[in-house]
Design an enzyme around this catalytic site. Sequence first.
Site, PDB file in Angstrom:
ATOM      1  N   ASP A 208      -0.112  -0.895  -4.760  1.00  0.00           N
ATOM      2  CA  ASP A 208      -1.254  -0.329  -5.476  1.00  0.00           C
ATOM      3  C   ASP A 208      -0.928   0.933  -6.261  1.00  0.00           C
ATOM      4  O   ASP A 208      -1.534   1.208  -7.294  1.00  0.00           O
ATOM      5  CB  ASP A 208      -2.438  -0.111  -4.526  1.00  0.00           C
ATOM      6  CG  ASP A 208      -2.142   0.847  -3.369  1.00  0.00           C
ATOM      7  OD1 ASP A 208      -0.963   1.218  -3.161  1.00  0.00           O
ATOM      8  OD2 ASP A 208      -3.109   1.208  -2.652  1.00  0.00           O
TER       9      ASP A 208
ATOM     10  N   ASP B 158       0.836  -1.197   0.000  1.00  0.00           N
ATOM     11  CA  ASP B 158       0.000   0.000   0.000  1.00  0.00           C
ATOM     12  C   ASP B 158       0.875   1.253   0.000  1.00  0.00           C
ATOM     13  O   ASP B 158       1.613   1.507   0.959  1.00  0.00           O
ATOM     14  CB  ASP B 158      -0.889  -0.027   1.253  1.00  0.00           C
ATOM     15  CG  ASP B 158      -2.050   0.951   1.190  1.00  0.00           C
ATOM     16  OD1 ASP B 158      -2.064   1.807   0.300  1.00  0.00           O
ATOM     17  OD2 ASP B 158      -2.946   0.849   2.047  1.00  0.00           O
TER      18      ASP B 158
ATOM     19  N   CYS C 208      -6.003   4.704  -3.823  1.00  0.00           N
ATOM     20  CA  CYS C 208      -6.280   3.353  -3.349  1.00  0.00           C
ATOM     21  C   CYS C 208      -7.432   2.633  -4.035  1.00  0.00           C
ATOM     22  O   CYS C 208      -7.251   1.647  -4.737  1.00  0.00           O
ATOM     23  CB  CYS C 208      -6.519   3.402  -1.840  1.00  0.00           C
ATOM     24  SG  CYS C 208      -6.829   1.803  -1.100  1.00  0.00           S
TER      25      CYS C 208
END
Length: 496
Positions: A261, A50, A90
Amino acid sequence: MKQSSTVISLVSLLVLMLINTTKVHANTTVAQSTNIENNSKPNIIFYLADDQDITDYGVYGNEKVHTPAIDKLAQEGMLFNRAFTAQAICAPSRTQLFTGKYPLKNGAFANHTPTKPDISSVTKQMRELGYQVVLAGKSHVKPASVYDWDQEWEPVPKEGVPRDYIPLENIERYFKSATKPFVMFITSKYPHGKYFDVKNPEVKDIKFHPFDSHLKSDKAYIKKRAGYYRSIAEDNTQIEHVLKMVDKYLTDNTLFIYSADHGVSGKFTVKDIGLNIPFVARWPRVIKPGSTSGQLIHYTDVLPTFMDIAGGKQDSSMDGKSFLPILEGNDAPIHQYVYGIRTNQNIINAHIFPSRMIRDKRYKYIRNFNALEVLDKNLTDNPNINVFILQGAMKHKDESFEELYDLDNDPFEQINLINDPQLQNVKQRLKTQLFSWMAEQGDILDERLGNLPIISAPLFKLDQNRPPLRTSVSKEHQNILKPEDYYVIEHWENKK
């Protein structure tokens, strides 16, 4: 004599039974072995970090960050240098992985928004091909009717670290007991902030690039980057745990993909530092160890690839293409172009500055629809709307209406070549293709100057504060927009 014959008969019967039992056992063993060999559908694991830049891995050239698990994974598999997401934020990034469609088409082109309710996601597509589909960790996608996981485990609290951990116990239990092929997305909350608090960080321990080299004397920035590096190392620990379990419980017919991501340094932009993502794949039965690919691949390709591996055919509405041939060693192009978008509404610091991007292997074209140089074309007859159009343009006053970059010679996009006379044909080619793609995607934007819809934002509205996260809207500008001022995205408004 009779007694002797009876004994011989009994012995013969026992021998015959023993032979038959042995045959049954042998046949069962052969059958089990055959089932293993014939069950050619591999297990598929996709580990997603992330908010981590592609430049922050040892294997991608940063010797100051601790990523031995990914470095080893690349040695055992294939490293991709031109893998992309379409959006450096995201939820939109993740929806591409799960749908095979760009955010404009799947409907989640702003953060915290749902995909269209009629989308068939990875859960349905892979389930129909005989797979269980599992999410282990962070979700950030909706609605649940589209993303109906066979198993789902949330991140788990852990003492002494700033973020929750992936559910390692659940993952191990599943690996031990899985009886059918599966796709598992392991979605980490690292290294996304809140970062570790690193005491007395030193500038020599941070690697700088053209986009942040001016911050070498910024103590706050150095501390933040040091904490980010430490969070990367923590995620490496999680990955090591997972890979040990994979090697212990699963066969060599397991495809393991690692990615992040989007980049953190290019978050909310269409720069490569945000959209060019790390992508490493290991599949011992298929991928040649230590191989690399410079082909353009995209997050929209992931689901079509999984379906191809499972023996299915992708939905014709999907934007992606299977890169299975690349994994198998045929390093041929599957895309001439990849695309990117920016939507800076429905985020904490919401403002109006939408962008679109097209890129081939060498050149990139960007259109910034609310650039300061076209502000006069975007202003309306409504002074309340104009407040926020002006704010968005001023916030990005240094970004040109059009940008063109030669990525071979300028990978960090520092020199805008939009007016280079030798590149006007390149510019026109890319621009024409970009607007053609936008029309195919059903984009709310087009080439017309002044076409700047103000999209409805369910979470962070332009004229409303949302304490403690959003507090920047001045009192005079609060609640001045009316429902009719917005372009409404209907499926975003559905509260179910």
